[in-house]
Scaffold this active site. Structure first.
Site, mmCIF file in Angstrom:
data_model
loop_
_atom_site.group_PDB
_atom_site.id
_atom_site.type_symbol
_atom_site.label_atom_id
_atom_site.label_comp_id
_atom_site.label_asym_id
_atom_site.label_seq_id
_atom_site.Cartn_x
_atom_site.Cartn_y
_atom_site.Cartn_z
ATOM 1 N N HIS A 85 0.827 -1.206 0.000
ATOM 2 C CA HIS A 85 0.000 0.000 0.000
ATOM 3 C C HIS A 85 0.863 1.259 0.000
ATOM 4 O O HIS A 85 1.762 1.412 0.821
ATOM 5 C CB HIS A 85 -0.893 -0.026 1.245
ATOM 6 C CG HIS A 85 -1.866 1.095 1.336
ATOM 7 N ND1 HIS A 85 -2.095 1.774 2.508
ATOM 8 C CD2 HIS A 85 -2.692 1.639 0.408
ATOM 9 C CE1 HIS A 85 -3.014 2.694 2.308
ATOM 10 N NE2 HIS A 85 -3.394 2.636 1.046
ATOM 11 N N ARG A 86 0.592 2.144 -0.931
ATOM 12 C CA ARG A 86 1.318 3.421 -1.082
ATOM 13 C C ARG A 86 2.829 3.201 -1.169
ATOM 14 O O ARG A 86 3.620 3.993 -0.673
ATOM 15 C CB ARG A 86 0.961 4.391 0.036
ATOM 16 C CG ARG A 86 -0.517 4.735 0.075
ATOM 17 C CD ARG A 86 -0.870 5.810 1.081
ATOM 18 N NE ARG A 86 -2.314 5.838 1.277
ATOM 19 C CZ ARG A 86 -2.946 6.626 2.140
ATOM 20 N NH1 ARG A 86 -2.245 7.477 2.881
ATOM 21 N NH2 ARG A 86 -4.263 6.583 2.264
ATOM 22 N N GLU A 122 1.106 -0.405 -4.910
ATOM 23 C CA GLU A 122 -0.034 0.494 -5.078
ATOM 24 C C GLU A 122 0.440 1.933 -4.942
ATOM 25 O O GLU A 122 1.128 2.279 -3.979
ATOM 26 C CB GLU A 122 -1.101 0.177 -4.020
ATOM 27 C CG GLU A 122 -2.409 0.927 -4.210
ATOM 28 C CD GLU A 122 -2.553 2.159 -3.336
ATOM 29 O OE1 GLU A 122 -3.600 2.823 -3.418
ATOM 30 O OE2 GLU A 122 -1.614 2.481 -2.551
ATOM 31 N N ASP A 143 -0.695 6.271 -5.821
ATOM 32 C CA ASP A 143 -1.800 7.194 -6.043
ATOM 33 C C ASP A 143 -1.362 8.316 -6.974
ATOM 34 O O ASP A 143 -0.187 8.693 -6.995
ATOM 35 C CB ASP A 143 -2.256 7.796 -4.712
ATOM 36 C CG ASP A 143 -2.604 6.735 -3.689
ATOM 37 O OD1 ASP A 143 -3.702 6.178 -3.780
ATOM 38 O OD2 ASP A 143 -1.770 6.465 -2.806
ATOM 39 N N HIS A 191 -0.877 10.786 -2.739
ATOM 40 C CA HIS A 191 -2.220 10.387 -2.331
ATOM 41 C C HIS A 191 -3.167 11.560 -2.181
ATOM 42 O O HIS A 191 -4.271 11.569 -2.728
ATOM 43 C CB HIS A 191 -2.166 9.604 -1.014
ATOM 44 C CG HIS A 191 -3.506 9.126 -0.547
ATOM 45 N ND1 HIS A 191 -4.347 9.900 0.226
ATOM 46 C CD2 HIS A 191 -4.172 7.963 -0.781
ATOM 47 C CE1 HIS A 191 -5.463 9.235 0.472
ATOM 48 N NE2 HIS A 191 -5.382 8.051 -0.135
#
Length: 300
Positions: free
Chosen positions: A44-45, A71, A73, A86
């Protein structure tokens, strides 16, 4: 003898380089073929516990430890450059202030990233192009907050030669996905996100299965009080698509989250894998999950 030795070194270097470059293609094929022999790990991120979120350092670390999907953004600058970030605001993750859309790339490049504690760190905000070139051939990339930029995104993917590494996702109904993004669906992997506790969840699932037939679904459900629906979807998708769950916090995965894994991996990751059929898991503790999966023979 010396020449032979150098030849062998050169051959090994080329072979290893080719293998590394092909890893993303291997992972893509696993998803497209519905391979259930292993579980893919999504950081994540980029892996914000190790380095500033959405940073090149985080991507590098995830690749190094063996993560399968990173992942990231996306946001858009004032001068229409896609950057990896993000928030729509600069304050939380950088030393800047204000909205991303009100700043040019040159202005944002003057800022420093902040770590997970909000402290100034080494590193700058990467452009999407920089992130893609770093990850090229090595790992799949899940681009979040990106479907709003599809037309701007595709030229960057084509320029970097990374379209086949991309996983896109969204919550629009199948007919809207086909209308808006149909021309891109043979280039990237598109994955619907379905919140199973929503009133329209069943209708959306039926539409995706009939019209879109995606290779994977991201499923979310708040608690095991409604476990019957996730169990039914596991049966419905068997042999048709892979199931992705997020363990970032409890209400995304019925309470079987990262925090629970610190006490009992079987009751968190194991439950999602064995009971609900998860074969892709997004986590904020990638190395912890990798260690668990490898102990079970579910990851290389």
């Amino acid at each position: 003898m010396k020449r032979a030795f150098l030849f062998i070194l050169c051959f090994l270097s080329l072979a290893l380089g080719t293998e590394a470059q092909n890893r993303a293609e291997i992972l893509r094929n696993k998803i497209l073929k519905g391979d259930t022999t292993s579980v893919l790990v999504v950081a994540h991120r980029g892996d914000w516990r190790y380095a500033p979120e959405n940073s090149l350092q985080a991507i590098e670390h995830s690749i190094k430890v063996g993560v399968d999907v990173v992942e990231l953004d996306l946001q858009l600058t004032k001068d229409s450059v896609l950057i990896v970030m993000h928030d729509g605001k600069l304050e939380r993750t950088t030393t800047g202030k204000g909205l991303v859309k009100d700043h040019t790339l040159a202005e944002i490049k003057q800022l420093s990233l902040k770590n997970g504690c909000g402290i100034r760190a080494i590193g700058k905000v990467p452009t999407l192009e920089e992130a893609l070139l770093l990850a090229k051939g090595k790992v799949l990339i899940n681009l979040d907050k990106a479907d709003r930029y599809f037309d701007l995104l595709m030229p960057v993917l084509e320029k970097t030669g990374t379209a086949n590494q991309i996983i896109m996702k969204g919550q629009k109904p199948a007919k809207d996905v086909l209308k808006l993004y149909g021309k891109y669906l043979d280039k990237v992997i598109y994955m619907p996100v379905v919140n199973l506790d929503k009133p329209d969840a069943k209708k959306k699932m039926e539409g995706y299965m009939k019209q879109l037939k995606p290779a994977a679904y991201e499923l979310c459900y708040p608690s095991d009080d409604m476990i019957a629906f996730p169990l039914q979807i596991k049966k419905d998708l068997k042999g048709k698509a892979l199931i992705w769950y997020n363990t970032l916090w409890d209400t995304l995965c019925g309470g079987h989250d990262d925090d629970k894994s610190l006490e009992d991996c079987d009751a968190s990751f194991g439950f999602l894998i064995d009971t609900l059929g998860a074969r892709i898991i997004q986590t904020d503790r990638a190395e912890h999950l990798l260690k668990y999966l490898r102990s079970r023979g579910l990851h290389e």
